[in-house]
Motif scaffolding. Structure first.
Motif, mmCIF file in Angstrom:
data_model
loop_
_atom_site.group_PDB
_atom_site.id
_atom_site.type_symbol
_atom_site.label_atom_id
_atom_site.label_comp_id
_atom_site.label_asym_id
_atom_site.label_seq_id
_atom_site.Cartn_x
_atom_site.Cartn_y
_atom_site.Cartn_z
ATOM 1 N N PHE A 150 57.447 21.928 55.861
ATOM 2 C CA PHE A 150 57.057 20.524 55.996
ATOM 3 C C PHE A 150 57.398 20.085 57.418
ATOM 4 O O PHE A 150 58.557 20.169 57.838
ATOM 5 N N VAL A 151 56.391 19.640 58.146
ATOM 6 C CA VAL A 151 56.570 19.197 59.521
ATOM 7 C C VAL A 151 56.475 17.677 59.535
ATOM 8 O O VAL A 151 55.424 17.103 59.236
ATOM 9 N N LEU A 152 57.583 17.010 59.850
ATOM 10 C CA LEU A 152 57.652 15.549 59.834
ATOM 11 C C LEU A 152 57.682 15.008 61.259
ATOM 12 O O LEU A 152 58.484 15.474 62.082
ATOM 13 N N ARG A 153 56.825 14.062 61.523
ATOM 14 C CA ARG A 153 56.882 13.323 62.784
ATOM 15 C C ARG A 153 57.362 11.917 62.449
ATOM 16 O O ARG A 153 56.780 11.236 61.590
ATOM 17 N N VAL A 154 58.427 11.469 63.122
ATOM 18 C CA VAL A 154 59.048 10.198 62.770
ATOM 19 C C VAL A 154 59.361 9.386 64.022
ATOM 20 O O VAL A 154 59.441 9.915 65.132
ATOM 21 N N GLY A 155 59.570 8.080 63.789
ATOM 22 C CA GLY A 155 59.965 7.170 64.848
ATOM 23 C C GLY A 155 61.375 6.657 64.608
ATOM 24 O O GLY A 155 62.206 7.341 63.990
ATOM 25 N N ASP A 156 61.655 5.429 65.042
ATOM 26 C CA ASP A 156 63.000 4.860 64.912
ATOM 27 C C ASP A 156 63.468 4.803 63.463
ATOM 28 O O ASP A 156 64.661 4.941 63.189
ATOM 29 N N ALA A 157 62.550 4.583 62.538
ATOM 30 C CA ALA A 157 62.924 4.444 61.124
ATOM 31 C C ALA A 157 63.410 5.746 60.521
ATOM 32 O O ALA A 157 64.173 5.756 59.560
ATOM 33 N N GLY A 158 62.963 6.888 61.049
ATOM 34 C CA GLY A 158 63.261 8.178 60.432
ATOM 35 C C GLY A 158 62.249 8.497 59.350
ATOM 36 O O GLY A 158 61.183 7.870 59.260
ATOM 37 N N GLY A 159 62.567 9.458 58.519
ATOM 38 C CA GLY A 159 61.674 9.840 57.428
ATOM 39 C C GLY A 159 62.453 10.540 56.330
ATOM 40 O O GLY A 159 63.430 11.250 56.601
ATOM 41 N N LEU A 160 62.056 10.300 55.096
ATOM 42 C CA LEU A 160 62.749 10.887 53.949
ATOM 43 C C LEU A 160 61.738 11.317 52.897
ATOM 44 O O LEU A 160 60.949 10.506 52.413
ATOM 45 N N ILE A 161 61.750 12.602 52.565
ATOM 46 C CA ILE A 161 61.011 13.129 51.406
ATOM 47 C C ILE A 161 62.060 13.494 50.373
ATOM 48 O O ILE A 161 62.910 14.350 50.618
ATOM 49 N N ASP A 162 62.040 12.822 49.230
ATOM 50 C CA ASP A 162 63.073 13.096 48.234
ATOM 51 C C ASP A 162 62.556 13.810 46.988
ATOM 52 O O ASP A 162 63.343 14.122 46.083
ATOM 53 N N ARG A 163 61.256 14.084 46.941
ATOM 54 C CA ARG A 163 60.716 14.837 45.803
ATOM 55 C C ARG A 163 59.385 15.444 46.205
ATOM 56 O O ARG A 163 58.588 14.820 46.901
#
Length: 204
Positions: A150-163
Motif C-alpha cells: 500500500f503506497v500512501l501519499r499524505v499531507g499535514d493531516a497524515g493518513g490511517l488505514i485501519d482495516r
C-alpha cells in the motif's frame, strides 16, 4: 404470467446463492500472513510525502488457486492518495540473494525507495489477479512470494488505514479476508489507536 415466473425463479436463485464468507487471518483459504497490530511511519520535514507499507504475503492455505476480485480499505484519516501494488519475488531471485525479503515499511513509493530500488517485479493491483502460491511453501527461506503493498501519499493531516478487506473466489465460493493490521502515516490528524499514542515515538 411468464414475466412473473421468471422473476420468481431469479428471486429463488438469489435466495439459494450463498453469502460471501468474511474471515480473519488464518480462518479461510486466502492468507496475508499477518496478525493484528500496527505500523507507524514518521513524517519527514517536506510535505506532502509518500510511504509504502508491506509484509502482506498473499498465499493459499489449501493449495488451490485463488482469484482476487477486489480490495477495500477503511480510512479514518484519509490519505491524499492510496495505490495498491503487487510485488513478486521469484524463488530464483531469493535463492541467489538470501537477504532479499519482505518490506515492512519505508518512506518513498516502491520500488523506488530512498535506499535504492526494492528488488522484484511490480504491477498495480487489478481485479482478477490469481494467487497460486501455497502458504506452506513460505516456510522455506528461499521461497518466492507475492507481497501486497500500500503506497500512501499524505499531507499535514497524515493518513490511517485501519482495516482492509480482500474479496476473492476459490472453488466457486466467494470469500473476504479481513486484514486488521493498521497502517499509520503520521500527521496532525492521527488519533490514538487502541488507546495509545502512535505518533509520539512510542509505536513499534
Amino acid at each position: 404470467m411468464a414475466a412473473l415466473l421468471v422473476l420468481a425463479v431469479v428471486s429463488w436463485l438469489l435466495f439459494l446463492r450463498p453469502e460471501r464468507f468474511e474471515h480473519a487471518e488464518g480462518a479461510g483459504p486466502l492468507s496475508s500472513q499477518t496478525s493484528s497490530g500496527s505500523t507507524s511511519m514518521y513524517a519527514p520535514g517536506k510535505k506532502p510525502w509518500t510511504g509504502t507499507f508491506g509484509s502482506y504475503l498473499l498465499c493459499s492455505t489449501t493449495g488451490e488457486a485463488i482469484t482476487v476480485e477486489g480490495i477495500r480499505i477503511r480510512t479514518p484519516v484519509e490519505p491524499i492518495n492510496v495505490e495498491q501494488k503487487l510485488r513478486k519475488v521469484s524463488q530464483k531471485a531469493r535463492s541467489a540473494d538470501p537477504a532479499l525479503t519482505y518490506l515492512g515499511g519505508s518512506l518513498g513509493a516502491a520500488p523506488d525507495l530512498p535506499d535504492g530500488r526494492l528488488p522484484g517485479s511490480y504491477q498495480p493491483f487489478e481485479p482478477g489477479v490469481r494467487i497460486e502460491q501455497s502458504c506452506s511453501d513460505l516456510d522455506r527461506s528461499s521461497a518466492g512470494f507475492t507481497e501486497l503493498l500500500f503506497v500512501l501519499r499524505v499531507g499535514d493531516a497524515g493518513g490511517l488505514i485501519d482495516r482492509v478487506w480482500v474479496d476473492y473466489q476459490v472453488g466457486g465460493e466467494e470469500y473476504t479476508l479481513r486484514i486488521e493490521w493498521q497502517m499509520i502515516a503520521c500527521g496532525n490528524s492521527i488519533p490514538q489507536v487502541d488507546g495509545r499514542e502512535v505518533c509520539d515515538g512510542t509505536a513499534e
